[in-house]
Design a protein around this motif. Structure first.
Motif, mmCIF file in Angstrom:
data_model
loop_
_atom_site.group_PDB
_atom_site.id
_atom_site.type_symbol
_atom_site.label_atom_id
_atom_site.label_comp_id
_atom_site.label_asym_id
_atom_site.label_seq_id
_atom_site.Cartn_x
_atom_site.Cartn_y
_atom_site.Cartn_z
ATOM 1 N N ALA A 138 42.197 45.588 28.813
ATOM 2 C CA ALA A 138 42.926 46.649 27.995
ATOM 3 C C ALA A 138 42.462 47.891 28.412
ATOM 4 N N SER A 139 41.537 48.375 29.524
ATOM 5 C CA SER A 139 41.175 49.257 30.219
ATOM 6 C C SER A 139 40.416 49.168 31.504
ATOM 7 N N GLU A 140 40.109 50.195 32.246
ATOM 8 C CA GLU A 140 39.745 50.215 33.573
ATOM 9 C C GLU A 140 38.296 49.805 33.560
ATOM 10 N N GLY A 141 37.460 49.955 32.468
ATOM 11 C CA GLY A 141 36.231 49.471 32.306
ATOM 12 C C GLY A 141 36.168 47.688 32.195
ATOM 13 N N ARG A 171 34.455 45.225 35.284
ATOM 14 C CA ARG A 171 33.250 44.180 34.851
ATOM 15 C C ARG A 171 33.720 42.769 35.570
ATOM 16 N N VAL A 172 35.011 42.551 35.901
ATOM 17 C CA VAL A 172 35.409 41.343 36.509
ATOM 18 C C VAL A 172 34.794 41.469 38.120
ATOM 19 N N PHE A 173 34.418 42.581 38.683
ATOM 20 C CA PHE A 173 33.942 42.548 40.088
ATOM 21 C C PHE A 173 32.169 42.480 39.851
ATOM 22 N N THR A 174 32.010 42.303 38.582
ATOM 23 C CA THR A 174 30.229 42.497 38.576
ATOM 24 C C THR A 174 29.616 41.336 39.398
ATOM 25 N N GLU A 175 30.033 40.160 39.176
ATOM 26 C CA GLU A 175 29.536 39.122 39.761
ATOM 27 C C GLU A 175 29.448 39.157 41.069
ATOM 28 N N ARG A 176 30.691 39.361 41.874
ATOM 29 C CA ARG A 176 30.683 39.639 43.335
ATOM 30 C C ARG A 176 29.624 40.751 43.972
ATOM 31 N N ARG A 201 46.439 49.749 41.637
ATOM 32 C CA ARG A 201 47.452 48.796 41.306
ATOM 33 C C ARG A 201 47.524 48.947 39.918
ATOM 34 N N TYR A 202 46.109 48.715 39.252
ATOM 35 C CA TYR A 202 46.125 48.733 37.767
ATOM 36 C C TYR A 202 46.936 49.794 36.968
#
Length: 218
Positions: free
Chosen positions: A113-116, A120-125, A206-207
Motif C-alpha cells: 500500500a505504500s513505499e514503506g 520492507r521486502v528488501f530487509t532480509e536481503r 517503477r512502483y
C-alpha cells in the motif's frame, strides 16, 4: 493347525534367527588398506592408519578383494571453513534476490500500500548482504593481524642473524594467499551491497510510475 503345533514350529525358527544374528555379530570386521599421498615418500599404503594421517585425505581398499571401498577427504582448515561459510551466505543472498524479484514484479501494486511496505521486502536481503560484508571484513582483519605476526617473527629472526625457518616462510605464503582471497570476497560483497541499493531505488521508481498510472487520469 493346532496352537501347540504352531508353537513347536516357532522354536527352531527363533533359534535359527538367533544363531544367524550371533554369527553376524561375531564375524570379523573386513580389513582395509589405507592409501594416502605423503609429501616426502609419495603414495603410501598400509593396513594401519598412522595417527598423523587421520585428518588427511586417503583412499580405502578391501584387503581381500583389492576393491576401493571408500575415500576420506582432508579435514577443512579454518580458512577453508571461512570460505565455505562465505559461499553459503552468497547462496542464501542469491536465493533471497530471486524471491524478492518475484514478489515485487508479480504483485507490486496489490501487495504494497505504500513505499514503506515495499522497502520492507528488501530487509532480509539487505541483512544477509550486510552480514556477509561484516563477516568478510572481520576475516580480513583477523588474517591481516595473523600475517603481520608471522612477518614480525621472520623479521626478528633475520635481525638476530638467524635464517627464516621453512615452516614459517610457508605459513607466511599461505596466510598472504588467504588474506588476498578474503579481500576479494569483501570487495564482492561490498559491490553487491551497492547493486542492491540501486535495485531498491529502481524498484521504487517503477512502483511510483505504476502508482501514478493507476490513479484516475494517470
Amino acid at each position: 493347525m493346532a496352537a501347540s503345533t504352531f508353537k513347536w514350529l516357532l522354536v527352531p525358527l527363533a533359534a535359527a534367527a538367533l544363531t544367524a544374528t550371533a554369527a553376524t555379530q561375531d564375524a570379523p570386521k573386513a580389513k582395509k588398506l589405507y592409501c594416502w599421498n605423503d609429501p616426502k615418500s609419495g603414495r603410501t599404503c598400509s593396513d594401519a592408519l598412522p595417527p598423523e594421517q587421520v585428518n588427511n585425505a586417503r583412499d580405502e581398499f578391501s584387503v581381500n578383494s583389492g576393491a576401493r571401498v571408500g575415500a576420506v577427504n582432508a579435514a577443512m582448515t579454518a580458512e577453508e571453513r571461512a570460505d565455505a561459510a562465505a559461499a553459503q551466505a552468497q547462496a542464501r543472498a542469491d536465493q533471497a534476490a530471486i524471491e524478492t524479484r518475484k514478489r515485487t514484479e508479480q504483485a507490486m501494486l496489490l501487495s504494497y500500500a505504500s513505499e514503506g511496505d515495499l522497502k520492507r521486502v528488501f530487509t532480509e536481503r539487505t541483512t544477509l548482504v550486510d552480514n556477509s560484508v561484516d563477516t568478510a571484513r572481520y576475516n580480513v582483519t583477523s588474517m591481516r593481524d595473523a600475517l603481520v605476526t608471522k612477518l614480525q617473527m621472520a623479521g626478528d629472526a633475520e635481525l638476530a642473524g638467524r635464517p627464516v625457518a621453512a615452516k614459517l616462510a610457508d605459513e607466511i605464503r599461505q596466510r598472504h594467499s588467504e588474506l588476498v582471497r578474503q579481500q576479494s570476497l569483501l570487495l564482492s560483497f561490498q559491490q553487491q551491497r551497492t547493486q542492491l541499493d540501486g535495485e531498491v531505488e529502481d524498484t521504487l521508481q517503477r512502483y511510483r510510475a505504476m502508482k501514478t498510472a493507476a490513479q484516475p487520469g494517470g
